[in-house]
Design an enzyme around this catalytic site. Structure first.
Site, PDB file in Angstrom:
ATOM      1  N   HIS A 492       5.232  11.758 -27.272  1.00 55.05           N
ATOM      2  CA  HIS A 492       5.274  10.700 -28.285  1.00 55.05           C
ATOM      3  C   HIS A 492       5.649  11.279 -29.660  1.00 55.05           C
ATOM      4  O   HIS A 492       6.582  10.823 -30.317  1.00 55.05           O
ATOM      5  CB  HIS A 492       3.919  10.003 -28.357  1.00 55.05           C
ATOM      6  CG  HIS A 492       3.810   8.951 -29.420  1.00 55.05           C
ATOM      7  ND1 HIS A 492       3.879   7.612 -29.144  1.00 55.05           N
ATOM      8  CD2 HIS A 492       3.653   9.036 -30.762  1.00 55.05           C
ATOM      9  CE1 HIS A 492       3.777   6.915 -30.265  1.00 55.05           C
ATOM     10  NE2 HIS A 492       3.623   7.772 -31.264  1.00 55.05           N
ATOM     11  N   GLU A 493       4.925  12.296 -30.074  1.00 54.79           N
ATOM     12  CA  GLU A 493       5.173  12.877 -31.397  1.00 54.79           C
ATOM     13  C   GLU A 493       6.555  13.511 -31.459  1.00 54.79           C
ATOM     14  O   GLU A 493       7.199  13.509 -32.506  1.00 54.79           O
ATOM     15  CB  GLU A 493       4.092  13.894 -31.770  1.00 54.79           C
ATOM     16  CG  GLU A 493       2.685  13.306 -31.934  1.00 54.79           C
ATOM     17  CD  GLU A 493       2.619  12.084 -32.841  1.00 54.79           C
ATOM     18  OE1 GLU A 493       3.474  11.955 -33.749  1.00 54.79           O
ATOM     19  OE2 GLU A 493       1.735  11.231 -32.626  1.00 54.79           O
ATOM     20  N   HIS A 496       9.059  11.011 -32.473  1.00 59.15           N
ATOM     21  CA  HIS A 496       9.167  10.863 -33.929  1.00 59.15           C
ATOM     22  C   HIS A 496       9.975  12.026 -34.507  1.00 59.15           C
ATOM     23  O   HIS A 496      10.805  11.855 -35.396  1.00 59.15           O
ATOM     24  CB  HIS A 496       7.782  10.879 -34.588  1.00 59.15           C
ATOM     25  CG  HIS A 496       6.967   9.650 -34.326  1.00 59.15           C
ATOM     26  ND1 HIS A 496       7.414   8.387 -34.587  1.00 59.15           N
ATOM     27  CD2 HIS A 496       5.700   9.498 -33.833  1.00 59.15           C
ATOM     28  CE1 HIS A 496       6.468   7.505 -34.267  1.00 59.15           C
ATOM     29  NE2 HIS A 496       5.424   8.156 -33.806  1.00 59.15           N
ATOM     30  N   HIS A 499      13.634  11.624 -34.110  1.00 59.01           N
ATOM     31  CA  HIS A 499      14.100  10.573 -35.017  1.00 59.01           C
ATOM     32  C   HIS A 499      14.364  11.186 -36.404  1.00 59.01           C
ATOM     33  O   HIS A 499      15.344  10.865 -37.072  1.00 59.01           O
ATOM     34  CB  HIS A 499      13.026   9.483 -35.103  1.00 59.01           C
ATOM     35  CG  HIS A 499      13.485   8.168 -35.660  1.00 59.01           C
ATOM     36  ND1 HIS A 499      12.616   7.129 -35.891  1.00 59.01           N
ATOM     37  CD2 HIS A 499      14.699   7.712 -36.043  1.00 59.01           C
ATOM     38  CE1 HIS A 499      13.287   6.095 -36.381  1.00 59.01           C
ATOM     39  NE2 HIS A 499      14.551   6.427 -36.485  1.00 59.01           N
TER      40      HIS A 499
HETATM   41 ZN   LIG Z   1       3.538   7.300 -33.293  1.00 60.35          ZN
END
Ligand SMILES: [Zn+2]
Length: 701
Positions: A492-493, A496, A499
């Site tokens: 998940h991290e 980010h 991104h």
């Molecule tokens: Zn998040």
């Protein structure tokens, strides 16, 4: 994700600073002279922060004054762009300071934060309430169609204008005074709300003196309860509270039905006892003020005002998206209720299943159905392997290459640094990973920037990104072995991080993860989809001792258990999201009764009595204290987009489909906030998202 938010535009209430120290070697005073422009952690000392903040604010105020008092006609370049480029020293120090305040905190850092935060807020206000500056921005905004701006420039101007307006810049002097008054009252009412929840939570203590009442509880849960009791002065007893870590295990494992009921009721009736901690009147006051503020700023309701700055844009679009998921979730929850009821009856308990029985029988059902034991999995989730798994995945998808680099300035020995290169060997960015807990670090996991990507004078400044976690520290005998939750968190991290890393914007404030609140969790949730794919697991889920790939049987168990109890989970969550929306679409607060309102709202959607809304109004802190008002829907919203985006890979029959990955990179990840996120999304997907993909993931359809 917890994303660090720093105040971008800042102000100057300068406190005369008697520098004993010569700050001429303050590393924040100039651009960082380091490999790849990373912060010179080896040279930064705590004494450098305050002078750098002060210099940064002063510099930016001068820049702002010169933009505002420019006698030339406003142009995009002499106003909008200069505002965007202002405050570089302040940004340099803010990014480092607020990152380290979460990962390397101590009393001195806290003191600096306490001192600087109100100054930064005031600095910020001085920019957004600067009338001359606003006049110039407004003139540009009103004429934007004639200015021949690029899409990105137009977006920047619109974003700036909106921020001024939302801060009240368009109001008359009287209205501005009224707004300031509302803001003041609102912030103190919100503070009271939070204090009441805290006081009520801390005041409840349920001591158990007969061990028989604890039948079924795991040993470590009992031990924690015994320690809590001893600490509260009742040695030999067990103490339970309305903290989740204390009462949830009782709901899950406690055979004693009365105790389960008592604890759940204590938790769900907090701040609704007509005592000094009661929040019903506080909510009335908060809603009254929020409605007033929305109207003052030209909106019908608080939700209209808040959502105007998000991807969803209007309450109607939030409702229509959630309604679809809600129906499926509720239907599934009703089926789960039947299964649990059967299990309870077979257990010899007469009567109907109640809310305090759900967790207990769900736990029994989980064991019966899947027999999934986390400890069996952990040896296959060595941290370094999982991290390599996510690196390999992004190599496969985007052609990225990773090189560990030594001898870089780091702020703690646990930190590792990687150079991220594109397929053609050009630099993408620098990645710091910081994965182990320590006393000076906040709990949780997050991604942040030490420097942001932007383009100026034909030079593309590549970002410096950090991924932080709190995973088990390795010991002399064992490496760091992750839980399933940890593996998902790491992916998940990294979603980010990617991104941020792949950003290709001209302007910092449109770059990477600087996107709307309900969009930012999309790329991160997309990344989660890959982590349990057997074809991805084969690459990273290897036994730390033998190197053996996880047996198919275990991988299957993980796949099957993924949709367990999701009817309950989604119903509990979405009923809260809908309650939040109902509150914040109010246009009138006359004669409004909080509990009556809640009841009506939950009846309207048909919530079943065996499931209690995740947060009842008197303790719904996210929306009455924190910044999630008309925003609790955000995770589900982003989840719908994430599920739909990942479905594009699945539909192609190849989860590593290069063409789709390139599209995802070029049309979403690289674009940051350079355009309306809905537009970006449709450009990638060819259509608006279909909630069916999420329903499938959650096993609801
Ligand atoms: Zn998040």
């Amino acid at each position: 994700m917890k994303k660090l938010i720093f105040i971008f535009f800042i102000t100057t209430i300068m406190i005369g600073c008697n520098k004993i120290d010569n700050q001429s070697n303050n590393p924040f005073f100039t651009e960082f002279d380091t490999p790849y422009g990373v912060p010179p952690f080896d040279k930064i000392q705590k004494k450098h922060y305050l002078p750098a903040f002060e210099k940064g604010m002063k510099e930016q105020q001068e820049e702002i004054d010169s933009i505002a008092t420019n006698t030339e006609e406003p142009t995009f370049e002499n106003t909008s762009e200069q505002l965007e480029r202002s405050g570089s020293t302040l940004l340099r120090v803010s990014n480092v300071f607020f990152n380290l305040q979460s990962t390397l905190a101590d009393e001195e850092m806290d003191k600096i934060a306490q001192k600087i935060t109100p100054q930064l807020t005031a600095h910020n206000d001085n920019i957004y309430l600067n009338e001359k500056l606003f006049k110039r921005i407004k003139k540009l905004y009103d004429n934007r169609r004639k200015l021949d701006l690029s899409a990105e420039q137009n977006r920047l101007l619109e974003k700036q204008y909106k921020q001024f307006v939302r801060s009240g810049a368009n109001l008359t002097e009287n209205q501005k005074a009224e707004l300031r008054e509302i803001n003041k009252e609102l912030s103190s009412a919100e503070l009271v709300f939070g204090q009441n929840v805290l006081a009520e939570t801390n005041s409840y203590k349920r001591f158990v003196s007969n061990e028989k009442e604890l039948e079924g509880l795991p040993v470590d849960v009992k031990q924690a309860a015994a320690e809590a009791a001893a600490e509260a002065g009742k040695k030999g007893a067990w103490l339970f509270t309305t903290q989740k870590t204390s009462f949830i295990p009782v709901l899950q494992y406690g055979k004693n039905r009365e105790l389960r009921k008592e604890l759940l009721m204590a938790y769900t009736t907090r701040c609704n006892h007509d005592n000094k901690n009661d929040n019903k009147e506080v909510i009335q006051k908060i809603m009254k003020l929020r409605v007033k503020k929305a109207k003052l700023l030209g909106f019908d309701s608080p939700a209209d005002f808040i959502l105007d700055n998000t991807m969803a844009k209007t309450p109607q679009s939030v409702y229509s998206l959630i309604d679809d998921v809600w129906e499926a979730a509720l239907e599934r929850a009703k089926k789960e209720r039947q299964e649990l009821q059967a299990l309870m009856t077979a257990d010899g308990v007469k009567g109907k299943l109640k809310a305090w029985d759900w967790w207990y029988y769900a736990e029994k059902l989980r064991l019966k159905k899947y027999n999934l034991n986390e400890e069996e999995l952990r040896p296959y989730f060595k941290l370094e392997n999982v991290r390599k798994g996510v690196f390999d995945l992004t190599s496969q998808l985007y052609g990225l290459k990773y090189q560990k680099i030594e001898n870089m300035p780091i702020y703690h020995p646990d930190v590792e640094v990687f150079k991220v290169l594109d397929a053609d060997d050009s630099l993408i960015g620098i990645l710091y990973t910081d994965y182990f807990p320590r006393a000076s670090k906040n709990v949780g996991a997050w991604m942040s920037n030490f420097t942001e990507q932007y383009i100026q004078n034909d030079s593309n400044h590549r970002p410096v990104i950090v991924n932080v976690g709190n995973f088990t520290k390795p010991t002399a005998e064992k490496p760091s072995l992750l839980t399933m939750d940890d593996v998902e968190t790491l992916f998940h991290e990294y979603g980010h991080a990617i991104h941020g890393l792949l950003a290709q914007s001209t302007y910092r404030s449109l770059s990477g993860t600087n996107v709307a609140r309900d969009f930012v969790e999309m790329p991160s949730q997309v990344m989660e989809y890959w982590c349990w794919e057997p074809d991805v697991m084969k690459g990273y889920a290897k036994h730390y001792k033998t190197g053996e790939v996880m047996p198919q049987k275990l991988m299957d168990k993980i796949g099957k258990a993924a949709t367990f109890n999701q009817g309950f989970a989604m119903t509990e969550l979405l009923s809260a999201a809908l309650l939040d929306m109902d509150f914040h679409t109010m246009t009138d607060t006359v004669g409004f009764d909080v509990m009556e309102f809640e009841k009506k709202s939950l009846n309207k959607i048909g919530l079943i009595p065996e499931i209690i809304v995740r947060y009842r109004s008197p303790f719904f802190k996210h929306i009455f204290e924190g910044g999630y008002s008309a925003g609790y829907y955000g995770y589900t919203w982003a989840e719908v987009f994430a599920a739909d985006a990942y479905a594009k890979f699945k539909e192609s029959g190849d989860i590593f489909n290069k063409r789709i990955a390139t599209d995802f990179r070029k049309k979403i990840l690289e674009r940051g906030d350079s355009d309306d996120p809905i537009k970006l999304y449709k450009d990638f997907r060819g259509k608006a998202p279909d909630p069916k993909a999420l329903l499938k993931k959650r096993g609801l359809k």
